[in-house]
Design an enzyme around this catalytic site. Structure first.
Site, PDB file in Angstrom:
ATOM      1  N   GLY A  58      -2.445  -9.947 -22.430  1.00  0.00           N
ATOM      2  CA  GLY A  58      -1.322 -10.505 -23.169  1.00  0.00           C
ATOM      3  C   GLY A  58      -1.683 -10.912 -24.579  1.00  0.00           C
ATOM      4  N   GLY A  59      -2.772 -10.353 -25.100  1.00  0.00           N
ATOM      5  CA  GLY A  59      -3.136 -10.628 -26.480  1.00  0.00           C
ATOM      6  C   GLY A  59      -3.510 -12.078 -26.751  1.00  0.00           C
TER       7      GLY A  59
ATOM      8  N   SER B  51      -6.549  -5.181 -21.206  1.00  0.00           N
ATOM      9  CA  SER B  51      -6.189  -5.644 -22.536  1.00  0.00           C
ATOM     10  C   SER B  51      -6.988  -6.921 -22.849  1.00  0.00           C
ATOM     11  CB  SER B  51      -4.672  -5.851 -22.621  1.00  0.00           C
ATOM     12  OG  SER B  51      -4.261  -6.092 -23.943  1.00  0.00           O
TER      13      SER B  51
END
Length: 551
Positions: A126-127, A206
Site C-alpha cells: 500500500g505504498g 509491493s
C-alpha cells in the site's frame, strides 16, 4: 456455521471462529479466526509509540467479526478499486477503520497441535500510506494447499513510519515493529491453530515486499522467520527507503505544530484527531510518503550496506517482479496524459523531479536524457504511446526489476537458496469489454501489472463470491492461480518451490552469474539473465553518469 468451528484456547484467552471452504474439489474446510488482538490499541498516549503486547480477555472472544483497517486515505483505495476489484467475503469494507488496528486473521485447515503445518504470514502492501490485510480471504490458499495463513495489520503512513529522531521516543519503523510483534504472537500461539512455529514464512507484495526484505535485515526478527517471499518490492529501490524527514516538517507545519523538542511534538501529535491526521497526509504520495529508515533498533544500517556485507538472515528467499510493474496502476497519476500518450517533455519532467530528491547537486536533466536514450527502441517514433511506454519501462526497471535482481544476487552470494520469478500473465478483466464491464481497462501493452500477483497467490479465483463490476476469472486464470499457489506453498513448506505438490516446470535456483529464474505464465519456462542490459545500466553506468553531471 460457527458451531462447527472449535473454540480455541490461546495465550490471551478463548476464541470462537467459523468455517468456510473454497470453490474447488481439492479444497478442505478452513477454520477462520478473525480480528484477534496481538497488540494493545495504539491510541491516546500510545499513538506513535512502539507497540505493546495485547492483554488477556475474559470469556470467549467472538473471532467471527471482520477486523478494522488501520486509518488511511480511502480516496486512493477507491481509485485503485476501479482496476483491482476484490471480493468482500470477510465483510471488511474500506470504510471500516480504527486506530485500534493491531489485530490479525488466521486461516487454517487444522487446529490439531500435532499437524505442524507450515505458516505463512502476509505483509500487505500500500505504498506505506495504506494497507488492508483484512480484505484477504485465506480460504483457498489455506484450504487447497494445507498451510496456515496469518494476516496481521500494521500502522500505515505517519502512524507507522514517523520518526522524531533516533534517540527520541519515536525513532521510526513502528509498522515494522507491529509486524515483529505479530510474529512474536505467531511464535507463542500458532501451535493452537495447527501451525509449526519453527516453520514460518513471511510473504509480502509491493510495500509489503519491501518490508519483508527489511525484516530479513532486522536483528529483532532473526529467530522469528525461517523463509521469506518478496513480491514486487525491494528496499534496494531508490524511492522506498530513507525518506520522510522533509515530509515530517510539512506535516508539522500543516498541523500548526511549532514545538522543537521531540517530546513536545509527540504530545501535540497525540492530541490531533485521527481524521485530521489522515487528511493532511493525502499529498504525501510515492517518494514523498513516510518510509522505513535506519532507526538504530529495527534497522541498524542501510539496506545496501546490509546486503553488500552479507548481513541478511541466512534463510531461503524467493523474490521476483511483474513484467509491467509501472505500466498500469502506478502510472495513472504520473506522468500527465499517460493514458492518452505522454510527451517526451512530460516524462522527462517526472524523472527529473524524482532524481532531484536523491541527487540534489546533479544536473538531473542531463542524467535523465542519458537514461531515456537507452529506451529509445521501446516503441516506434510514430507510436503515440512511445513516451508513456518509455516511462513504464524506465520506472519499472529502476524501481522494481533491477533492485529485485540485485537483492537476489546479494542473497544468493551468501550461499542461501534463492529463487526468482518474472511473471507475464495478464488478468483478462483488465483487457476486455465483456469481462468486467464495470472495471477499467488497461492499455494494450500492459501485461502483468503491479498488484496483479496477489490474485493468483491468494487463489482469489477459487474464493466464493462475486467480483465487483461484473468481472470474473477465466479458466486459464484459475489454473494459473492453482499452479502459482503450489510453487509458493511448496517453498513455504520446504524452502524449495519444486518440492511438495507436483509442478509442471522445474524452477531453477538463482545464482549470481547466470541469474536463472522462472518466467511465470500459462506455460512457465526457465530463463536467465533477465534485463541484463538494464542491470548494467543502473548498477554500473548510472553511478558514473551521476558523477559526470554532479556539480
Amino acid at each position: 456455521m460457527s458451531q462447527d468451528c472449535p473454540t480455541l484456547q490461546i495465550k490471551d484467552g478463548k476464541l470462537k471462529g467459523f468455517m468456510s471452504q473454497a470453490d474447488d474439489p481439492s479444497a478442505v474446510p478452513v477454520y477462520n479466526y478473525l480480528n484477534i488482538p496481538f497488540g494493545k490499541p495504539p491510541t491516546g498516549k500510545r499513538r506513535f509509540l512502539a507497540p505493546e503486547k495485547s492483554e488477556p480477555w475474559d470469556g470467549i472472544l467472538d473471532a467471527t467479526k471482520p477486523t478494522h483497517h488501520p486509518p488511511q486515505d480511502n480516496e486512493i483505495g477507491h481509485m485503485y478499486a476501479d482496476y483491482l476489484p476484490m471480493k468482500d467475503t470477510l465483510g471488511a469494507p474500506t470504510e471500516r477503520q480504527s486506530e485500534d488496528c493491531l489485530r490479525l486473521n488466521v486461516f487454517t485447515p487444522s487446529v490439531e497441535k500435532s499437524s505442524k503445518l507450515a505458516v505463512m504470514v502476509w505483509i500487505v502492501g500500500g505504498g506505506y500510506m495504506r494497507g488492508m490485510a483484512g480484505i484477504y480471504d485465506g480460504v483457498a490458499l489455506s484450504g487447497m494447499n494445507n498451510v496456515v495463513i496469518v494476516s496481521p495489520n500494521y500502522r500505515a503512513n505517519a502512524l507507522g513510519f514517523l520518526s522524531l529522531g533516533k534517540n527520541s521516543k519515536v525513532p521510526g519503523n513502528n509498522a515494522l515493529r507491529d509486524i515483529i510483534l505479530a510474529l512474536e504472537w505467531v511464535r507463542d500461539n500458532i501451535e493452537s491453530f495447527g501451525g509449526d512455529p519453527s516453520n514460518v514464512t513471511i510473504f509480502g507484495e509491493s510495500a509489503g515486499g519491501v518490508m519483508t526484505e527489511l525484516l530479513m535485515m532486522s536483528p529483532l526478527s532473526r529467530d522469528l522467520i525461517h523463509k521469506a517471499i518478496s513480491m514486487s518490492g525491494s528496499p534496494l529501490a531508490p524511492t522506498v527507503f530513507g525518506g520522510g524527514e522533509a515530509t515530517r516538517e510539512v506535516l508539522l507545519k500543516a498541523l500548526n505544530i511549532n514545538a522543537s523538542e521531540p517530546d513536545a511534538i509527540l504530545e501535540k501529535l497525540q492530541e490531533v484527531p485521527v481524521d485530521v491526521l489522515i487528511e493532511v497526509q493525502k499529498k504525501f504520495y510515492g517518494p514523498y510518503a513516510f518510509q522505513p529508515i535506519v532507526d538504530g533498533h529495527v534497522i541498524t544500517d542501510t539496506p545496501e550496506n546490509i546486503s553488500s556485507t552479507g548481513q541478511r538472515h541466512k534463510i531461503p528467499f524467493l523474490t521476483g517482479v511483474c513484467d509491467s510493474e509501472c505500466a498500469g496502476i502506478l502510472a495513472f497519476v504520473l506522468p500527465p496524459r499517460y493514458i492518452e500518450g505522454s510527451s517526451k517533455e512530460e516524462v522527462k519532467a517526472v524523472f527529473e523531479e524524482a532524481f532531484k530528491l536523491r541527487h540534489p547537486n546533479t544536473a538531473c536533466d542531463k542524467v535523465v536524457d542519458r537514461l531515456m536514450a537507452a529506451y529509445s527502441d521501446v516503441a516506434a517514433d510514430n507510436d503515440k504511446y512511445k513516451y508513456s511506454r518509455i516511462y513504464a519501462e524506465m520506472a519499472g526497471d529502476s524501481i522494481f526489476v533491477v533492485p529485485a535482481i540485485v537483492s537476489a544476487t546479494a542473497h544468493s552470494a551468501m550461499q542461501c537458496p534463492t529463487y526468482f520469478y518474472y511473471i507475464t500473465k495478464p488478468i483478462e478483466f483488465n483487457h476486455s469489454e465483456s469481462n468486467g464491464p464495470g472495471i477499467k481497462n488497461k492499455l494494450d501493452f500492459v501485461k502483468c501489472d503491479h498488484g496483479d500477483i496477489p490474485y493468483y497467490i491468494w487463489g482469489v479465483p477459487f474464493v466464493k463470491g462475486e467480483l465487483p463490476g461484473g468481472a470474473w476469472f477465466t479458466e486459464k486464470d484459475a489454473e494459473f492461480s492453482r499452479l502459482a499457489m503450489k510453487y509458493f506453498t511448496n517453498f513455504a513448506k520446504t524452502g524449495n518451490p519444486n518440492k511438495g505438490s507436483d509442478v509442471s516446470v522445474e524452477w531453477p535456483v538463482f545464482d549470481p552469474v547466470s541469474k536463472r529464474h522462472l518466467v511465470l505464465d500459462d506455460e512457465p519456462k526457465a530463463d536467465q539473465n533477465l534485463h541484463a542490459d538494464k542491470v548494467k545500466l543502473y548498477t554500473v553506468d548510472f553511478p558514473k553518469i551521476v558523477a559526470e553531471h554532479s556539480k
